[in-house]
Design an enzyme around this catalytic site. Structure first.
Site, PDB file in Angstrom:
ATOM      1  N   SER A 165     -12.025   1.801  11.024  1.00  9.97           N
ATOM      2  CA  SER A 165     -11.375   1.804   9.712  1.00  9.97           C
ATOM      3  C   SER A 165     -12.094   0.897   8.729  1.00  9.97           C
ATOM      4  O   SER A 165     -12.476  -0.236   9.056  1.00  9.97           O
ATOM      5  CB  SER A 165      -9.928   1.348   9.854  1.00  9.97           C
ATOM      6  OG  SER A 165      -9.336   1.277   8.574  1.00  9.97           O
ATOM      7  N   ALA A 166     -12.229   1.389   7.511  1.00 11.85           N
ATOM      8  CA  ALA A 166     -12.820   0.580   6.432  1.00 11.85           C
ATOM      9  C   ALA A 166     -11.905  -0.582   6.059  1.00 11.85           C
ATOM     10  O   ALA A 166     -12.327  -1.494   5.342  1.00 11.85           O
ATOM     11  CB  ALA A 166     -13.096   1.456   5.218  1.00 11.85           C
TER      12      ALA A 166
ATOM     13  N   LYS B  51      -5.730  10.379   0.575  1.00 10.40           N
ATOM     14  CA  LYS B  51      -5.713   9.079   1.252  1.00 10.40           C
ATOM     15  C   LYS B  51      -6.914   8.305   0.725  1.00 10.40           C
ATOM     16  O   LYS B  51      -8.054   8.695   0.942  1.00 10.40           O
ATOM     17  CB  LYS B  51      -5.792   9.308   2.763  1.00 10.40           C
ATOM     18  CG  LYS B  51      -5.758   8.045   3.601  1.00 10.40           C
ATOM     19  CD  LYS B  51      -5.687   8.400   5.081  1.00 10.40           C
ATOM     20  CE  LYS B  51      -6.034   7.224   5.951  1.00 10.40           C
ATOM     21  NZ  LYS B  51      -6.039   7.560   7.380  1.00 10.40           N
TER      22      LYS B  51
ATOM     23  N   GLU C  63       0.840  -1.211   0.000  1.00 10.51           N
ATOM     24  CA  GLU C  63       0.000   0.000   0.000  1.00 10.51           C
ATOM     25  C   GLU C  63       0.873   1.259   0.000  1.00 10.51           C
ATOM     26  O   GLU C  63       2.069   1.203   0.324  1.00 10.51           O
ATOM     27  CB  GLU C  63      -0.939  -0.016   1.208  1.00 10.51           C
ATOM     28  CG  GLU C  63      -0.240  -0.253   2.542  1.00 10.51           C
ATOM     29  CD  GLU C  63      -0.469   0.852   3.545  1.00 10.51           C
ATOM     30  OE1 GLU C  63      -0.762   1.988   3.133  1.00 10.51           O
ATOM     31  OE2 GLU C  63      -0.324   0.575   4.742  1.00 10.51           O
TER      32      GLU C  63
ATOM     33  N   VAL D 205      -4.863   0.275   3.281  1.00 13.42           N
ATOM     34  CA  VAL D 205      -5.002  -1.182   3.203  1.00 13.42           C
ATOM     35  C   VAL D 205      -6.340  -1.525   2.542  1.00 13.42           C
ATOM     36  O   VAL D 205      -6.404  -2.359   1.627  1.00 13.42           O
ATOM     37  CB  VAL D 205      -4.896  -1.819   4.606  1.00 13.42           C
ATOM     38  CG1 VAL D 205      -5.289  -3.290   4.565  1.00 13.42           C
ATOM     39  CG2 VAL D 205      -3.485  -1.656   5.160  1.00 13.42           C
TER      40      VAL D 205
ATOM     41  N   ASP E  12     -15.595   5.794  14.802  1.00 17.11           N
ATOM     42  CA  ASP E  12     -14.482   5.746  13.852  1.00 17.11           C
ATOM     43  C   ASP E  12     -13.931   4.327  13.791  1.00 17.11           C
ATOM     44  O   ASP E  12     -13.216   3.883  14.688  1.00 17.11           O
ATOM     45  CB  ASP E  12     -13.404   6.752  14.295  1.00 17.11           C
ATOM     46  CG  ASP E  12     -12.302   6.912  13.250  1.00 17.11           C
ATOM     47  OD1 ASP E  12     -12.296   6.165  12.259  1.00 17.11           O
ATOM     48  OD2 ASP E  12     -11.437   7.789  13.434  1.00 17.11           O
TER      49      ASP E  12
ATOM     50  N   LYS F 143      -2.547  -1.094  14.884  1.00 11.91           N
ATOM     51  CA  LYS F 143      -1.778  -0.078  15.608  1.00 11.91           C
ATOM     52  C   LYS F 143      -2.327   0.095  17.015  1.00 11.91           C
ATOM     53  O   LYS F 143      -3.532   0.182  17.210  1.00 11.91           O
ATOM     54  CB  LYS F 143      -1.879   1.262  14.871  1.00 11.91           C
ATOM     55  CG  LYS F 143      -1.028   1.298  13.630  1.00 11.91           C
ATOM     56  CD  LYS F 143      -1.097   2.640  12.959  1.00 11.91           C
ATOM     57  CE  LYS F 143      -2.415   2.871  12.274  1.00 11.91           C
ATOM     58  NZ  LYS F 143      -2.575   2.278  10.976  1.00 11.91           N
TER      59      LYS F 143
HETATM   60  N1  PSU Z   1       0.194   1.464   9.228  1.00 11.03           N
HETATM   61  C1  PSU Z   1       1.292   2.265   9.296  1.00 11.03           C
HETATM   62  N2  PSU Z   1       1.228   3.483   8.757  1.00 11.03           N
HETATM   63  C2  PSU Z   1       0.121   3.908   8.087  1.00 11.03           C
HETATM   64  C3  PSU Z   1      -1.023   3.061   7.986  1.00 11.03           C
HETATM   65  C4  PSU Z   1      -0.919   1.859   8.586  1.00 11.03           C
HETATM   66  O1  PSU Z   1       2.299   1.880   9.849  1.00 11.03           O
HETATM   67  O2  PSU Z   1       0.137   5.010   7.574  1.00 11.03           O
HETATM   68  C5  PSU Z   1      -2.227   3.478   7.178  1.00 11.03           C
HETATM   69  C6  PSU Z   1      -2.677   2.284   6.345  1.00 11.03           C
HETATM   70  O3  PSU Z   1      -2.719   2.665   5.001  1.00 11.03           O
HETATM   71  C7  PSU Z   1      -4.056   1.944   6.861  1.00 11.03           C
HETATM   72  C8  PSU Z   1      -4.521   3.322   7.261  1.00 11.03           C
HETATM   73  O4  PSU Z   1      -4.858   1.327   5.903  1.00 11.03           O
HETATM   74  O5  PSU Z   1      -3.378   3.868   7.900  1.00 11.03           O
HETATM   75  C9  PSU Z   1      -5.730   3.275   8.146  1.00 11.03           C
HETATM   76  O6  PSU Z   1      -6.270   4.554   8.202  1.00 11.03           O
HETATM   77  P1  PSU Z   1      -7.674   4.784   8.912  1.00 11.03           P
HETATM   78  O7  PSU Z   1      -7.428   4.444  10.352  1.00 11.03           O
HETATM   79  O8  PSU Z   1      -7.984   6.230   8.699  1.00 11.03           O
HETATM   80  O9  PSU Z   1      -8.642   3.855   8.260  1.00 11.03           O
HETATM   81 MN    MN Z   2     -11.234   6.405  10.352  1.00  7.54          MN
END
Ligand code: PSU
Ligand code: MN
Length: 303
Positions: free
Chosen positions: A141-142, A87, A25, A107, A139, A160
């Site tokens: 994540s998708a 993004k 990604e 992802v 919130d 994370k």
């Molecule tokens: N893991 C990392 N750094 C990142 C991400 C994940 O170490 O930048 C990114 C990935 O692309 C993941 C996204 O899909 O963060 C998730 O974002 P959100 O929580 O807004 O869905």
């Molecule tokens: Mn989000």
């Protein structure tokens, strides 16, 4: 066709011949590291995938097309764009292409592309999940929903720990996504190896993972799997993560901007120590994804 998808020669040839391919990604390249540092991480990940015998398919949106496999020049464009890159999750792909914006796929967005390109393996650092405080702001994540409906295996160092990891683990169970632990009984916490929730099965070789994936796709041809690989050299940043999450929330940051803002603050608060762990785990995950993809392709050839 209403959607332009350009497959790089190296990737196209591998897919054609049934050779192993690993998707990478690009949100982590543009948004996951500050100051363009994601470029070196992306290059290293690609090198690691090739060294393990697979073709790297770094995915992004450039010049009005979805790109499966990027030239080094285009990878540089993504890294240099930083936070100005869009993004792109699965829902954002269409608008990004039509509007000709430069987009880096999350992802979830990368998984959506894997489905149309026929790629079954993806590596990242940590997947998105259920955010802390989800009861107040929903919130989630998708990445999670896309994982549940894409037949691909994602290798990550868990979710994370800036997230609510136990809630994320519950949701993965609800979505029927197998959570495999690479030589570990618990889901890694990104920066740290231990202390996470139980995985649904422990696995110890690439061949075993490949067999589990194949068997899962026989039962659930539409669903993905998560393989959690602990960081080789973990770092306990728990003491500053809660603080970073609160500061970002108090600053009024919401939606897609939350994860990059928290990661950047953790980088700052840890005096840059988080970056090295992050880099190493992403590259290691790319290598493991390639190892599994190689075993999977060998299994297909032998069956
Ligand atoms: N893991 C990392 N750094 C990142 C991400 C994940 O170490 O930048 C990114 C990935 O692309 C993941 C996204 O899909 O963060 C998730 O974002 P959100 O929580 O807004 O869905
Ligand atoms: Mn989000």
């Amino acid at each position: 066709m209403s959607l332009s998808v350009l497959v790089h020669d190296e990737v196209g040839a591998a897919l054609q011949d049934g050779r192993p391919v690993v998707a990478l990604e690009t949100t982590l390249v543009s948004h996951g590291f500050t100051g363009g540092a994601g470029l070196a991480v992306a290059r290293e990940s690609q090198d690691r995938v090739r060294a393990a015998g697979a073709a790297p398919a770094t995915i992004g949106v450039l010049d009005g097309a979805i790109r499966v496999g990027l030239s080094d020049f285009d990878l540089e464009r993504v890294a240099e764009a930083g936070l100005t890159a869009r993004k792109v999750g699965a829902r954002d792909l269409a608008a990004c292409v039509v509007q000709g914006a430069l987009g880096s796929t999350t992802v979830g967005g990368t998984l959506a592309v894997c489905r149309i390109a026929g790629i079954s393996f993806l590596a990242t650092g940590g997947i998105g999940g259920v955010h802390r405080g989800f009861a107040e702001i929903l919130d989630i994540s998708a990445d999670l929903l896309q994982l549940a409906r894409t037949p691909a295996l994602v290798v990550s160092s868990g979710a994370k720990s800036i997230l609510d990891v136990p809630a994320t683990s519950e949701m993965l169970e609800t979505l029927a996504v197998p959570v495999l632990g690479w030589r570990t009984p618990t889901l890694p916490l990104f920066y740290t190896a231990t202390g996470g929730p139980q995985v649904s099965a422990v696995v110890s070789t690439g061949e075993e993972v490949a067999r589990v994936a194949r068997a899962h796709w026989a039962v659930n041809p539409e669903g993905g799997l998560l393989l959690g690989r602990p960081p080789d050299e973990g770092l306990d940043l728990e003491y500053l993560i809660a603080d970073a999450v609160r500061q970002v929330k108090d600053a009024g940051v919401t939606g897609q901007a939350v994860t990059p803002a928290v990661l950047a603050l953790i980088e700052e608060l840890s005096g840059g120590r988080s970056v090295e762990v992050n880099r190493a785990l992403i590259v290691g995950n790319a290598g493991l994804a390639a190892e599994v993809a190689v075993a999977y392709a060998a299994g297909a050839a032998g069956s």
